[in-house]
Design a protein around this motif. Structure first.
Motif, PDB file in Angstrom:
ATOM      1  N   ARG A 127       0.998  -1.573  -0.276  1.00  0.00           N
ATOM      2  CA  ARG A 127      -0.143  -0.013  -0.355  1.00  0.00           C
ATOM      3  C   ARG A 127       0.917   1.616   0.173  1.00  0.00           C
ATOM      4  O   ARG A 127       0.589   2.195  -0.204  1.00  0.00           O
ATOM      5  N   CYS A 128       2.360   1.567   0.735  1.00  0.00           N
ATOM      6  CA  CYS A 128       2.680   2.379   0.909  1.00  0.00           C
ATOM      7  C   CYS A 128       4.374   2.867  -0.129  1.00  0.00           C
ATOM      8  O   CYS A 128       4.561   4.073   0.126  1.00  0.00           O
ATOM      9  N   ASP A 129       3.439   1.884  -1.635  1.00  0.00           N
ATOM     10  CA  ASP A 129       4.451   2.519  -2.524  1.00  0.00           C
ATOM     11  C   ASP A 129       6.063   2.689  -2.022  1.00  0.00           C
ATOM     12  O   ASP A 129       6.653   3.679  -2.446  1.00  0.00           O
ATOM     13  N   ARG A 130       6.306   2.189  -1.338  1.00  0.00           N
ATOM     14  CA  ARG A 130       7.554   1.964  -0.568  1.00  0.00           C
ATOM     15  C   ARG A 130       9.473   1.081  -0.851  1.00  0.00           C
ATOM     16  O   ARG A 130      10.058   1.364  -1.175  1.00  0.00           O
ATOM     17  N   LEU A 131       8.115  -0.188  -2.513  1.00  0.00           N
ATOM     18  CA  LEU A 131       9.324  -1.273  -2.213  1.00  0.00           C
ATOM     19  C   LEU A 131       9.843  -0.896  -4.110  1.00  0.00           C
ATOM     20  O   LEU A 131       9.077  -0.938  -4.946  1.00  0.00           O
ATOM     21  N   VAL A 132      10.891  -0.995  -3.827  1.00  0.00           N
ATOM     22  CA  VAL A 132      12.163  -1.174  -5.104  1.00  0.00           C
ATOM     23  C   VAL A 132      12.014  -1.933  -5.473  1.00  0.00           C
ATOM     24  O   VAL A 132      13.359  -2.344  -4.393  1.00  0.00           O
ATOM     25  N   TYR A 133      12.338  -3.348  -6.996  1.00  0.00           N
ATOM     26  CA  TYR A 133      12.180  -4.052  -7.018  1.00  0.00           C
ATOM     27  C   TYR A 133      13.390  -3.957  -7.791  1.00  0.00           C
ATOM     28  O   TYR A 133      13.324  -3.496  -9.412  1.00  0.00           O
ATOM     29  N   ILE A 134      14.289  -4.045  -8.569  1.00  0.00           N
ATOM     30  CA  ILE A 134      15.099  -4.548  -9.838  1.00  0.00           C
ATOM     31  C   ILE A 134      15.610  -6.154 -10.411  1.00  0.00           C
ATOM     32  O   ILE A 134      15.666  -6.505  -9.633  1.00  0.00           O
ATOM     33  N   ARG A 135      14.872  -5.788 -11.096  1.00  0.00           N
ATOM     34  CA  ARG A 135      14.894  -7.385 -11.922  1.00  0.00           C
ATOM     35  C   ARG A 135      16.175  -7.207 -13.229  1.00  0.00           C
ATOM     36  O   ARG A 135      16.185  -6.337 -14.023  1.00  0.00           O
ATOM     37  N   ARG A 136      16.694  -8.377 -12.855  1.00  0.00           N
ATOM     38  CA  ARG A 136      18.087  -8.405 -12.875  1.00  0.00           C
ATOM     39  C   ARG A 136      17.867  -9.338 -14.903  1.00  0.00           C
ATOM     40  O   ARG A 136      19.143  -9.504 -15.450  1.00  0.00           O
ATOM     41  N   GLY A 137      16.757 -10.029 -14.772  1.00  0.00           N
ATOM     42  CA  GLY A 137      16.834 -10.620 -15.828  1.00  0.00           C
ATOM     43  C   GLY A 137      16.020 -10.387 -16.902  1.00  0.00           C
ATOM     44  O   GLY A 137      15.802  -8.875 -16.759  1.00  0.00           O
ATOM     45  N   ASN A 138      16.231 -10.084 -18.265  1.00  0.00           N
ATOM     46  CA  ASN A 138      15.117  -9.702 -18.922  1.00  0.00           C
ATOM     47  C   ASN A 138      13.872 -10.847 -19.749  1.00  0.00           C
ATOM     48  O   ASN A 138      13.185  -9.955 -20.404  1.00  0.00           O
ATOM     49  N   GLY A 139      13.244 -11.248 -18.245  1.00  0.00           N
ATOM     50  CA  GLY A 139      12.166 -11.816 -18.647  1.00  0.00           C
ATOM     51  C   GLY A 139      10.478 -10.771 -17.975  1.00  0.00           C
ATOM     52  O   GLY A 139      11.151  -9.943 -17.299  1.00  0.00           O
ATOM     53  N   ASP A 140       9.972 -11.106 -18.297  1.00  0.00           N
ATOM     54  CA  ASP A 140       8.713  -9.867 -17.635  1.00  0.00           C
ATOM     55  C   ASP A 140       8.365 -10.268 -16.601  1.00  0.00           C
ATOM     56  O   ASP A 140       8.710 -11.233 -15.699  1.00  0.00           O
ATOM     57  N   GLU A 158       8.671 -17.220  -5.042  1.00  0.00           N
ATOM     58  CA  GLU A 158       8.163 -16.263  -6.100  1.00  0.00           C
ATOM     59  C   GLU A 158       6.637 -15.768  -6.330  1.00  0.00           C
ATOM     60  O   GLU A 158       6.007 -14.915  -6.802  1.00  0.00           O
ATOM     61  N   LYS A 159       5.741 -17.506  -6.607  1.00  0.00           N
ATOM     62  CA  LYS A 159       4.910 -17.057  -6.613  1.00  0.00           C
ATOM     63  C   LYS A 159       4.275 -16.245  -5.754  1.00  0.00           C
ATOM     64  O   LYS A 159       3.130 -15.630  -6.114  1.00  0.00           O
ATOM     65  N   ILE A 160       4.297 -16.316  -4.540  1.00  0.00           N
ATOM     66  CA  ILE A 160       4.253 -15.865  -3.318  1.00  0.00           C
ATOM     67  C   ILE A 160       4.788 -13.615  -3.777  1.00  0.00           C
ATOM     68  O   ILE A 160       3.470 -12.903  -3.944  1.00  0.00           O
ATOM     69  N   PHE A 161       5.388 -13.689  -4.244  1.00  0.00           N
ATOM     70  CA  PHE A 161       6.476 -12.042  -4.068  1.00  0.00           C
ATOM     71  C   PHE A 161       5.508 -11.478  -4.992  1.00  0.00           C
ATOM     72  O   PHE A 161       4.964 -10.575  -5.220  1.00  0.00           O
ATOM     73  N   TYR A 162       4.909 -12.569  -6.246  1.00  0.00           N
ATOM     74  CA  TYR A 162       4.269 -11.335  -7.788  1.00  0.00           C
ATOM     75  C   TYR A 162       2.902 -10.861  -7.196  1.00  0.00           C
ATOM     76  O   TYR A 162       2.236 -10.243  -8.058  1.00  0.00           O
ATOM     77  N   LYS A 163       2.340 -10.715  -6.538  1.00  0.00           N
ATOM     78  CA  LYS A 163       1.486 -10.675  -5.344  1.00  0.00           C
ATOM     79  C   LYS A 163       1.142  -9.166  -5.434  1.00  0.00           C
ATOM     80  O   LYS A 163       0.775  -8.515  -5.551  1.00  0.00           O
ATOM     81  N   PHE A 164       2.774  -8.460  -4.969  1.00  0.00           N
ATOM     82  CA  PHE A 164       2.832  -7.066  -4.953  1.00  0.00           C
ATOM     83  C   PHE A 164       2.439  -6.565  -6.353  1.00  0.00           C
ATOM     84  O   PHE A 164       2.913  -6.495  -7.635  1.00  0.00           O
ATOM     85  N   GLU A 165       1.844  -4.770  -6.359  1.00  0.00           N
ATOM     86  CA  GLU A 165       1.281  -4.449  -7.431  1.00  0.00           C
ATOM     87  C   GLU A 165       1.429  -3.442  -7.045  1.00  0.00           C
ATOM     88  O   GLU A 165       1.552  -2.662  -8.818  1.00  0.00           O
ATOM     89  N   ARG A 166       1.858  -2.312  -6.524  1.00  0.00           N
ATOM     90  CA  ARG A 166       2.720  -1.202  -6.928  1.00  0.00           C
ATOM     91  C   ARG A 166       4.015  -1.128  -6.452  1.00  0.00           C
ATOM     92  O   ARG A 166       4.439   0.362  -5.886  1.00  0.00           O
ATOM     93  N   CYS A 167       4.668  -1.970  -6.244  1.00  0.00           N
ATOM     94  CA  CYS A 167       6.321  -1.474  -6.094  1.00  0.00           C
ATOM     95  C   CYS A 167       6.905  -1.060  -7.623  1.00  0.00           C
ATOM     96  O   CYS A 167       5.760  -0.979  -8.715  1.00  0.00           O
ATOM     97  N   SER A 168       7.885  -0.401  -7.386  1.00  0.00           N
ATOM     98  CA  SER A 168       8.799   0.212  -8.437  1.00  0.00           C
ATOM     99  C   SER A 168       9.299  -0.328  -9.060  1.00  0.00           C
ATOM    100  O   SER A 168      10.370  -1.202  -8.428  1.00  0.00           O
ATOM    101  N   LEU A 169       9.062  -0.991 -10.944  1.00  0.00           N
ATOM    102  CA  LEU A 169       9.961  -2.093 -10.991  1.00  0.00           C
ATOM    103  C   LEU A 169      10.718  -1.164 -11.641  1.00  0.00           C
ATOM    104  O   LEU A 169      10.793  -0.695 -12.640  1.00  0.00           O
ATOM    105  N   VAL A 170      12.215  -2.143 -11.649  1.00  0.00           N
ATOM    106  CA  VAL A 170      13.349  -1.619 -12.371  1.00  0.00           C
ATOM    107  C   VAL A 170      14.019  -2.865 -13.219  1.00  0.00           C
ATOM    108  O   VAL A 170      14.086  -3.193 -13.190  1.00  0.00           O
ATOM    109  N   TYR A 171      14.215  -2.215 -14.304  1.00  0.00           N
ATOM    110  CA  TYR A 171      15.042  -3.180 -15.675  1.00  0.00           C
ATOM    111  C   TYR A 171      16.648  -2.687 -15.200  1.00  0.00           C
ATOM    112  O   TYR A 171      16.524  -1.261 -15.195  1.00  0.00           O
ATOM    113  N   LEU A 172      17.446  -2.871 -16.126  1.00  0.00           N
ATOM    114  CA  LEU A 172      18.696  -2.282 -16.236  1.00  0.00           C
ATOM    115  C   LEU A 172      18.885  -1.919 -17.647  1.00  0.00           C
ATOM    116  O   LEU A 172      19.829  -1.500 -17.981  1.00  0.00           O
TER     117      LEU A 172
END
Length: 377
Positions: A127-140, A158-172
């Motif tokens: 809910r609090c928009d604080r999480l930033v996830y750096i995805r280092r692979g090239n998958g969706d 992993e299955k549990i983690f992908y429930k996050f909807e509002r984290c900021s997603l970062v690709y390289l």
């Protein structure tokens, strides 16, 4: 404990990594470098397994200091037993989650940066928009890594983690159209770490493969290329740097090859390359291959297969890419043959162009500005 909580409360951002303290290349050194970079302008909390000044470690990066250690060999053998490894991973991920949620509870404002998709989902953190996830692979987003890193613990986390909807997603790198919005922030590199070594004479180029020797990194393609091509017996040498993987048939083929020189795990292999040498990038899963940029900064040409990170440098004159198709081995052979026919001076000019390109695109100043913008949102 009081000092620990005080450090958490005063932080502007927290960086978290699961696993033991290590200086190996990949996510550990990338998170260490990121923490050092953000510390220039922010108060950074980092878990104790994220080392300081990772870029300055000599003789250790890649595990050289560990390679002849008996205790390490025993530990690796024990971890190779599937059940024990899964229990160990569960311990690492529980500890990782406890650290993240303690930080989130004590400091309710700071951003949280992770690079492993193994955080237990809670609606409070989502809910609090604080999480930033750096995805280092090239998958969706939501595309499981468990086919690459198999194991029941990682699969379910992993299955549990992908429930996050509002984290900021970062690709390289820009990976094209995906299922959710993302930012592109690559790793940064300090130019002072990369010198230029020039050949004094007209010599044949050396092709360099860097990474764990396995099929997902393209080791099987390298073997097919060497088997098919005649240039490796006369026009080009090929060196392989990195640890052996778990595919015994690939390891045996590498160590018995007449034309490939296996160098083992070497600290900063780019220090062994000359301007105009060639880095070959045939990995299937990289988000942004650190060793590719390191070799570009050392004045090397790049030959690779088209994927998001190689396409991000395609406009540079010293980068040669081939489609990922059934003719990939033939195309790589043709490209390397063309390079082998260049003069040393031609290759040198292309290598220097690569260095200039990487120097501008991956400078600390450029990358820090991208992070400053994202974390202020």
């Amino acid at each position: 404990m009081f000092e620990y909580l005080k450090e958490i409360r005063s932080a502007d951002v927290g960086l978290f990594l699961a696993g033991i303290k290590t200086d190996k290349i990949g996510p550990p050194i990338s998170m260490s470098n990121l923490a050092d970079l953000l510390s220039l302008e922010m108060r950074v909390f980092r878990t104790k397994n994220i080392v300081f000044n990772a870029g300055g470690l000599e003789g250790k990066v890649g595990g050289v200091a560990e390679s002849n250690n008996i205790l390490t060999k025993v530990r690796n053998f024990v971890k190779s037993i599937y059940f024990i490894r899964q229990v160990y991973l569960l311990y690492c991920f529980v500890k990782f989650n406890l650290c993240v949620y303690l930080f989130a509870f004590v400091n309710k404002q700071a951003k949280i940066i992770i690079t492993q998709p193994f955080l237990f989902y809670t609606s409070m953190l989502d809910r609090c928009d604080r999480l930033v996830y750096i995805r280092r692979g090239n998958g969706d987003w939501g595309c499981s890594l468990s086919t690459i890193y198999p194991g029941i613990v990682k699969y379910y986390l992993e299955k549990i983690f992908y429930k996050f909807e509002r984290c900021s997603l970062v690709y390289l790198v820009d990976i094209g159209t995906v299922s959710r919005k993302y930012s592109v922030i690559p790793n940064h590199f300090e130019l002072s770490d990369f010198g230029l070594k020039e050949h004094r004479l007209e010599v044949k180029p050396v092709v360099c493969f860097v990474g764990t020797w396995c099929s997902r990194k393209g080791g099987d393609l390298i073997l097919k290329l060497v088997e098919k091509s005649s240039i490796f017996s006369n026009e080009i040498d090929i060196n392989v740097y990195g640890a052996l993987g778990i595919e015994s048939h690939l390891n045996e083929a590498l160590t018995n090859s007449e034309y490939i020189s296996y160098k083992g795990t070497v600290a900063k292999p780019y220090h062994n390359l000359f301007v105009g040498d060639v880095f070959i990038s045939v990995s299937k899963i990289e988000g942004l291959q650190r060793s590719m940029i390191e070799c570009m900064l050392s004045g090397c040409l790049v030959v690779g297969i088209e994927r998001p990170d190689t396409l991000s440098v395609k406009d540079c004159s010293g980068v040669f890419l081939v489609p990922d198709s059934k003719n990939v081995v033939n195309d790589l052979d043709y490209t390397l043959t063309k390079i082998s026919q260049m003069s040393c001076d031609q290759r040198k000019q292309l290598g220097i162009a690569n260095r200039r390109f990487a120097q501008e695109k991956y400078s600390p100043k450029e990358i820090l500005e991208k992070w400053r913008k994202l974390l202020s949102e």
